[in-house]
Each structure stands twice: as C-alpha cells, then as structure tokens.
Design a protein around this motif. Sequence first.
Motif, PDB file in Angstrom:
ATOM      1  N   GLY A 153      61.862  33.419  -9.296  1.00 61.48           N
ATOM      2  CA  GLY A 153      63.118  32.692  -9.182  1.00 61.48           C
ATOM      3  C   GLY A 153      63.210  31.933  -7.868  1.00 61.48           C
ATOM      4  N   VAL A 154      62.834  32.600  -6.788  1.00 61.41           N
ATOM      5  CA  VAL A 154      62.850  31.941  -5.468  1.00 61.41           C
ATOM      6  C   VAL A 154      61.863  30.772  -5.440  1.00 61.41           C
ATOM      7  CG1 VAL A 154      62.322  32.269  -3.023  1.00 61.41           C
ATOM      8  CG2 VAL A 154      63.672  33.988  -4.246  1.00 61.41           C
ATOM      9  N   LEU A 155      60.660  30.991  -6.008  1.00 59.73           N
ATOM     10  CA  LEU A 155      59.673  29.905  -6.059  1.00 59.73           C
ATOM     11  C   LEU A 155      60.170  28.722  -6.876  1.00 59.73           C
ATOM     12  CD1 LEU A 155      56.329  31.898  -6.522  1.00 59.73           C
ATOM     13  CD2 LEU A 155      57.025  30.572  -4.511  1.00 59.73           C
ATOM     14  N   ALA A 163      69.945  46.685  -6.855  1.00 56.96           N
ATOM     15  CA  ALA A 163      68.978  47.778  -6.714  1.00 56.96           C
ATOM     16  C   ALA A 163      69.701  48.969  -6.110  1.00 56.96           C
ATOM     17  CB  ALA A 163      67.808  47.357  -5.830  1.00 56.96           C
ATOM     18  N   GLY A 164      69.033  50.124  -6.109  1.00 54.59           N
ATOM     19  CA  GLY A 164      69.598  51.311  -5.491  1.00 54.59           C
ATOM     20  C   GLY A 164      69.666  51.167  -3.979  1.00 54.59           C
ATOM     21  N   PRO A 165      70.428  52.026  -3.314  1.00 53.46           N
ATOM     22  CA  PRO A 165      70.594  51.928  -1.860  1.00 53.46           C
ATOM     23  C   PRO A 165      69.268  51.933  -1.102  1.00 53.46           C
ATOM     24  CG  PRO A 165      72.197  53.451  -2.781  1.00 53.46           C
ATOM     25  CD  PRO A 165      71.269  53.097  -3.902  1.00 53.46           C
ATOM     26  N   ALA A 166      68.286  52.704  -1.563  1.00 52.48           N
ATOM     27  CA  ALA A 166      67.017  52.807  -0.842  1.00 52.48           C
ATOM     28  C   ALA A 166      66.178  51.545  -0.949  1.00 52.48           C
ATOM     29  CB  ALA A 166      66.211  53.993  -1.362  1.00 52.48           C
ATOM     30  N   ASN A 167      66.517  50.649  -1.882  1.00 53.83           N
ATOM     31  CA  ASN A 167      65.698  49.457  -2.105  1.00 53.83           C
ATOM     32  C   ASN A 167      66.359  48.155  -1.659  1.00 53.83           C
ATOM     33  OD1 ASN A 167      63.320  50.593  -3.231  1.00 53.83           O
ATOM     34  ND2 ASN A 167      64.412  50.963  -5.152  1.00 53.83           N
ATOM     35  N   GLN A 168      67.440  48.248  -0.918  1.00 51.05           N
ATOM     36  CA  GLN A 168      68.135  47.030  -0.488  1.00 51.05           C
ATOM     37  C   GLN A 168      67.268  46.169   0.436  1.00 51.05           C
ATOM     38  OE1 GLN A 168      71.678  46.214  -1.542  1.00 51.05           O
ATOM     39  NE2 GLN A 168      70.598  47.490  -3.031  1.00 51.05           N
ATOM     40  N   GLU A 169      66.588  46.782   1.393  1.00 51.89           N
ATOM     41  CA  GLU A 169      65.739  46.001   2.304  1.00 51.89           C
ATOM     42  C   GLU A 169      64.553  45.401   1.560  1.00 51.89           C
ATOM     43  OE1 GLU A 169      64.577  48.186   5.744  1.00 51.89           O
ATOM     44  OE2 GLU A 169      66.644  48.534   6.429  1.00 51.89           O
ATOM     45  N   HIS A 170      64.018  46.135   0.588  1.00 46.05           N
ATOM     46  CA  HIS A 170      62.901  45.631  -0.209  1.00 46.05           C
ATOM     47  C   HIS A 170      63.310  44.385  -0.970  1.00 46.05           C
ATOM     48  CE1 HIS A 170      59.506  45.491  -2.958  1.00 46.05           C
ATOM     49  NE2 HIS A 170      60.325  45.609  -3.983  1.00 46.05           N
ATOM     50  N   VAL A 171      64.464  44.410  -1.608  1.00 48.31           N
ATOM     51  CA  VAL A 171      64.947  43.255  -2.370  1.00 48.31           C
ATOM     52  C   VAL A 171      65.186  42.069  -1.442  1.00 48.31           C
ATOM     53  CG1 VAL A 171      66.849  42.385  -3.789  1.00 48.31           C
ATOM     54  CG2 VAL A 171      65.884  44.650  -4.238  1.00 48.31           C
ATOM     55  N   ALA A 172      65.737  42.333  -0.262  1.00 48.85           N
ATOM     56  CA  ALA A 172      65.952  41.254   0.703  1.00 48.85           C
ATOM     57  C   ALA A 172      64.627  40.640   1.146  1.00 48.85           C
ATOM     58  CB  ALA A 172      66.719  41.780   1.915  1.00 48.85           C
ATOM     59  N   ALA A 173      63.600  41.481   1.327  1.00 44.00           N
ATOM     60  CA  ALA A 173      62.290  40.983   1.754  1.00 44.00           C
ATOM     61  C   ALA A 173      61.647  40.100   0.689  1.00 44.00           C
ATOM     62  CB  ALA A 173      61.364  42.148   2.089  1.00 44.00           C
ATOM     63  N   LEU A 174      62.021  40.282  -0.566  1.00 42.56           N
ATOM     64  CA  LEU A 174      61.493  39.444  -1.646  1.00 42.56           C
ATOM     65  C   LEU A 174      62.130  38.061  -1.648  1.00 42.56           C
ATOM     66  CD1 LEU A 174      61.505  42.049  -4.574  1.00 42.56           C
ATOM     67  CD2 LEU A 174      59.524  41.282  -3.247  1.00 42.56           C
ATOM     68  N   GLY A 175      63.249  37.908  -0.927  1.00 42.07           N
ATOM     69  CA  GLY A 175      63.914  36.615  -0.864  1.00 42.07           C
ATOM     70  C   GLY A 175      65.260  36.572  -1.538  1.00 42.07           C
ATOM     71  N   ALA A 176      65.747  37.723  -2.032  1.00 41.63           N
ATOM     72  CA  ALA A 176      67.033  37.771  -2.713  1.00 41.63           C
ATOM     73  C   ALA A 176      68.127  38.279  -1.782  1.00 41.63           C
ATOM     74  CB  ALA A 176      66.955  38.676  -3.945  1.00 41.63           C
ATOM     75  N   GLU A 194      50.391  35.875  -1.311  1.00 38.38           N
ATOM     76  CA  GLU A 194      51.516  34.949  -1.439  1.00 38.38           C
ATOM     77  C   GLU A 194      52.502  35.392  -2.519  1.00 38.38           C
ATOM     78  OE1 GLU A 194      49.910  31.031  -1.977  1.00 38.38           O
ATOM     79  OE2 GLU A 194      48.584  31.221  -0.243  1.00 38.38           O
ATOM     80  N   LEU A 195      52.141  36.395  -3.296  1.00 39.31           N
ATOM     81  CA  LEU A 195      53.014  36.978  -4.305  1.00 39.31           C
ATOM     82  C   LEU A 195      52.892  38.487  -4.158  1.00 39.31           C
ATOM     83  CD1 LEU A 195      54.804  36.158  -6.820  1.00 39.31           C
ATOM     84  CD2 LEU A 195      52.790  36.696  -8.206  1.00 39.31           C
ATOM     85  N   LEU A 196      54.012  39.159  -3.906  1.00 36.07           N
ATOM     86  CA  LEU A 196      53.979  40.600  -3.666  1.00 36.07           C
ATOM     87  C   LEU A 196      53.899  41.363  -4.979  1.00 36.07           C
ATOM     88  CD1 LEU A 196      54.283  42.997  -1.663  1.00 36.07           C
ATOM     89  CD2 LEU A 196      56.751  42.848  -2.074  1.00 36.07           C
ATOM     90  N   THR A 197      52.917  42.246  -5.078  1.00 35.12           N
ATOM     91  CA  THR A 197      52.841  43.194  -6.178  1.00 35.12           C
ATOM     92  C   THR A 197      53.026  44.585  -5.585  1.00 35.12           C
ATOM     93  OG1 THR A 197      50.430  43.309  -5.967  1.00 35.12           O
ATOM     94  CG2 THR A 197      51.321  41.745  -7.570  1.00 35.12           C
ATOM     95  N   THR A 198      53.811  45.412  -6.274  1.00 40.02           N
ATOM     96  CA  THR A 198      54.157  46.718  -5.727  1.00 40.02           C
ATOM     97  C   THR A 198      53.830  47.811  -6.728  1.00 40.02           C
ATOM     98  OG1 THR A 198      56.003  45.667  -4.555  1.00 40.02           O
ATOM     99  CG2 THR A 198      55.996  48.068  -4.661  1.00 40.02           C
ATOM    100  N   VAL A 199      53.076  48.804  -6.274  1.00 43.62           N
ATOM    101  CA  VAL A 199      52.735  49.956  -7.106  1.00 43.62           C
ATOM    102  C   VAL A 199      53.591  51.134  -6.655  1.00 43.62           C
ATOM    103  CG1 VAL A 199      50.914  51.566  -7.779  1.00 43.62           C
ATOM    104  CG2 VAL A 199      50.392  49.124  -7.505  1.00 43.62           C
TER     105      VAL A 199
END
Length: 302
Positions: A159-161, A170-183, A268-273
């Motif tokens: 979406g950002v691209l 997202a849940g409270p623990a994932n707020q920084e992760h979502v922000a780092a993705l550009g949202a 250039e594209l984050l994949t997360t396991v």
Amino acid sequence: MKAVVLNRFGGPEELRLDQVDRPEPGPGQVRLRVRAVGVNPFDAKVREGAMESVFTTPLPTILGIEVAGEVDAVGPDVTGLSIGDEVLGWSDTGAYAEHALATTVARKPAGLSWEHAVTLPVAVETTDRALRLLGVKAGETLLVNGAAGGVGTMAVQLGVLAGLRVVGTAGPANQEHVAALGATPTTYGDGLVERVRAVAPDGVDAVFDVAGKGVLPAAIELRGGTDRIVTIADAPAAAELGVVFTGGPQERSAERLAELAELAAKGELLTTVAATFPLTEVAEAHRLVAGGHGRGKVVLTA
C-alpha cells in the motif's frame, strides 16, 4: 514420503504425520523437495471445517498452499526449470509434506532464506487481489485491519509503495512494528472508530480486513456504507452485512512473485517469520496461528 494428513475436521490434534505415496508431476508441473511451508489462518479454518460453507474439502487431504523448495522432478511441457532449481510458489497438492507438486513458481534469489521466501506467495497474491477489488489510488487512505501478520505486513508495504496513506491495526506489542512498515498504527478493540478518526480525520477511502475479530461493523461505520471494504477473514459476517469476501488464490503470477522476491532479497521489502516448526510439530504451529496475535508468518520446515 512423510506428509501431514487431515482425515477429519477438528482441532490441531487431527493433523497426523503419515506415510503417503510420493506424487508424480503431470503436464506443466514440477515436483519440489519441500524445504519450507507457510502456515496460514486459512489452513486452520479448513482444518476446522469452517470453510465447508464456501467450498468443500474432500478428506483425507494434505494442507498447505505456499511452498519453497528444490525442483527434483519435471513434468511434460515444463520449460525454463531444471532439477536442482530453488523456487517458491503455490502448491497444487498440499505442501505439509516432504514433496509437493506445483505449477506456478518463481526462482528463489540466493539471498533469500527458505523460511523468508515462503512468506511471500499467499501474502503477495492476496494483497494484490484485495487492492484491485478496492480500487485504491495514490493519495488515498487505506485501513488495514491486522497489519502485523503475514498478509497484513505485506498489505501495509505494498500500500505504501502504491502511494497510499495506510492506517494499520495491531495488538499493543506490535505498534512499533506497524509504524516501521510505514503505516500509522492503532490498536484493535472497542473504540476503534474513534481512534481511526483521530489519526485519519479526513476519513478512510478503503478497508482491507485481514484479521476479522468482528471489525466489519466498525469498517462500515468508518466508510458510511459497505462500499470499498474487503475481508479475507470473516466470510459469515461479510455475507450477513453485504461486504465483499475474497478467499483462495485466484491470479497466481510467477512474474509478480519473482519481482517481490528480488526486493525481499535486497532488503527493500520486509518479510517477517513469527516462528518455525518441523512437520512433527504441526499442531503447535496451528495453535499459534489460531491465536491471531503473531508478527509475521508461521513456517513449517521439512
């Protein structure tokens, strides 16, 4: 070969490791020595029998749509692929196994691990399909419900691209992760409408519901109707409320998959396991996926 077989619908304990015949490739197919398999919420819903109202699954069956592995046999009419090639794509036969057949695959870049490669096929195809159905355009605001999971992570980035402003729940623990993705992140739950309006005072132009969790009434309130809302997670509510539900890979593109695999290999594209499990621990993988609060993809290794 060893494979995880589902003989009857039910809980994760119904997934049993068994010996089955190794499949042989037909026209246009390659056989893969499976190295990694993506475990998706869709798999858990099929295992439970929750998708029977949408389509029927003959039992016994082997689950698993997305696969990465080495080509170890080539069927008639296959061009451009040889034994030993490393690929990722969509399984034709179920990938919770030591071997699987596939028709649509892309070469795996050398810099991309098996586990990270297999995070891509379902997330890429699902996101592209949802964004087409939503008809989003650069400059618009997209709300992604469930922005930290495997599909959600991809939806935010694509979406950002595409030039969208993305708000991701997202849940409270994932707020920084979502922000780092550009949202712009916000949390699930009661008060969602007010929180989204606070961070997107001009409104949202489209909603992509990845996670369900009863979000569709809030999405309708934010949109002022059912237009431009798509869910992949709540078929019953979608039917009841008149929202578009889309499920199952429909437009598998090896070219698109190869393009994004290269971006992932370059960082250039984050994949997360989120976690990896051997086939013998498939039940634990399903329990984790069913929890719905993970970051990224749950992966089986064979």
